[in-house]
Design an enzyme around this catalytic site. Sequence first.
Site, short mmCIF file in Angstrom:
data_model
loop_
_atom_site.label_atom_id
_atom_site.label_comp_id
_atom_site.label_asym_id
_atom_site.label_seq_id
_atom_site.Cartn_x
_atom_site.Cartn_y
_atom_site.Cartn_z
N TYR A 144 0.83 -1.10 -0.04
CA TYR A 144 0.09 -0.05 -0.04
C TYR A 144 0.99 1.27 -0.09
O TYR A 144 1.81 1.12 0.95
CB TYR A 144 -1.02 0.14 1.31
CG TYR A 144 -1.99 1.17 1.19
CD1 TYR A 144 -2.84 1.06 0.44
CD2 TYR A 144 -1.60 2.38 2.29
CE1 TYR A 144 -3.70 2.29 0.50
CE2 TYR A 144 -2.66 3.28 2.37
CZ TYR A 144 -3.44 3.35 1.57
OH TYR A 144 -4.42 4.41 1.34
N ASP A 239 9.11 2.83 0.03
CA ASP A 239 8.16 3.45 0.87
C ASP A 239 8.26 3.21 2.42
O ASP A 239 8.08 2.02 2.79
CB ASP A 239 6.84 3.09 0.29
CG ASP A 239 5.57 3.58 1.34
OD1 ASP A 239 5.93 4.44 2.08
OD2 ASP A 239 4.53 3.50 0.75
N LYS A 267 3.52 8.97 8.95
CA LYS A 267 3.22 8.48 10.09
C LYS A 267 4.45 8.99 11.21
O LYS A 267 4.08 10.24 11.61
CB LYS A 267 3.26 6.88 10.21
CG LYS A 267 2.19 6.56 9.15
CD LYS A 267 1.80 5.06 9.15
CE LYS A 267 0.83 4.91 8.17
NZ LYS A 267 0.66 4.18 7.01
C1 LIG Z 1 -0.08 4.68 5.78
C2 LIG Z 1 0.80 4.31 4.44
C3 LIG Z 1 0.58 5.26 3.28
C4 LIG Z 1 -0.21 6.18 3.31
O1 LIG Z 1 -0.10 7.34 4.26
P1 LIG Z 1 -1.21 8.47 4.50
O2 LIG Z 1 -0.78 9.31 5.46
O3 LIG Z 1 -2.37 7.36 5.08
O4 LIG Z 1 -1.63 8.88 3.16
C5 LIG Z 1 1.52 5.11 2.57
N1 LIG Z 1 2.55 3.95 2.23
C6 LIG Z 1 2.75 3.17 3.51
C7 LIG Z 1 3.76 2.32 3.60
C8 LIG Z 1 1.79 3.15 4.60
O5 LIG Z 1 1.69 2.21 5.53
#
Ligand SMILES: *Cc1c(COP(=O)(O)O)cnc(C)c1O
Length: 432
Positions: A144, A239, A267
């Site tokens: 994701y 990511d 985060k």
């Molecule tokens: C949470 C998450 C996102 C998206 O971040 P948001 O602040 O919710 O838009 C992207 N990549 C990873 C790996 C994530 O865990």
Amino acid sequence: MNINTSKELYKKAKNIIPGGVNSPVRAFNSVGGSPLFIRKAEGAYLYDEDGNKYIDLISSWGPMLLGHADPDVLKAVTETAKNSTSFGAPTRLEIEIADLITDTIKGIDKIRMVNSGTEACMSAIRIARGYTGRDKIIKFKGCYHGHGDSFLIEAGSGALTMGHPSSPGVTPGTARDTLIAEFNDLDEVEKLLKANKNKVAAIILEPIAGNMGCIPPEKGFLEGLRSLCDDHDTVLIFDEVMTGFRVAFGGAQEIYGITADMVTYGKIIGAGLPVGAYAGKKEIMDFVAPTGPVYQAGTLSGNPLAMAAGYTLLKKLHDNLSLYDELEVKSKTLEQGLKKVLDDHYISNYTNRVGSMIGIFYSNHKVTGFKGANTTNKELFRKIFHHMLERGVYLPPSPFEAFFLSNALKIQDISLIISAFEDSISSICTKN
Ligand SMILES: *Cc1c(COP(=O)(O)O)cnc(C)c1O
């Protein structure tokens, strides 16, 4: 457990907010029941509107590495707020946080702040496309990267939980430019690169998959991607929205010793305020406006409250790296305790952990990618989730989300979680 107030609030919310929530997984759709409305949190505990207390294993989906309402973070935010909440002009704070990150994390010369992990990943692939002059990207099934159009193809997290891994509303043109591979399958990536010679701008991945449970990279996978990207002049994007500052201060890059060309954050970097960032080598980051031609902007980007919160948390972590060792001990204790309960009851499981991320698959196969993750027993998880909630433990409400521990958890809390798990599993097994 009385949750009447939460139920009432949910009823109201559903009429005026889609599904009653501002982000899908919160709605408890995959576990059933009514979501809890949270009134406050402190340390490792959440308190709902009905006054129930829970041990929190979500940590706001990651940011609360040191627990909720950290006094230093709160102080920084309130002090900063006195000077106004936004200026739309550069501030000293933005330099401080950029300095800390570029100084300490390998491979990062420059960093740009945005407002969410989604924005960070969307921007990163735009820069990679501008830099390489190519259109396509490779992503992995079950990973994701936020809800940007290019990523909502075989996506993990809420998209997977809700059964919409590929979302309507994404145009076929966009979907065509996203090539999909199975996580941990290097051969598949190599084939895609060969079949799309000089067309792939970037490979983006969660170096430790955390949005389909917790799946670490197999030995050689990240190394292999690094060398494939070098051979094909493709930008390697890690990511680290979830793993950055969590599995180690330097994230997965640090623990596996692989340096990506670009990294995205979210985060923890905002300590619970809305922050994301993308970063990388100078030659790539200089493609970003106003230095370079690739446009990316944000009215509230680098917001002073968000920077104050993020900087305070990162500085605390950086100046006291032994916090990661403490968290490692707690996480290991929890993992082993949970696993023992499952083993004692002959419940097939494949449990993964990297640092303070734990993923339990109720499955009898080793899980290395999306196919395996999807074999988890979702019905069993649903039962466990509600039993744990009854016993005061708030697990992520999805079989595809990892547990995120915070260092505010005391060793007594870990014991409580394990005994709640033992009680839950025992009563589920008796009922069957
Ligand atoms: C949470 C998450 C996102 C998206 O971040 P948001 O602040 O919710 O838009 C992207 N990549 C990873 C790996 C994530 O865990």
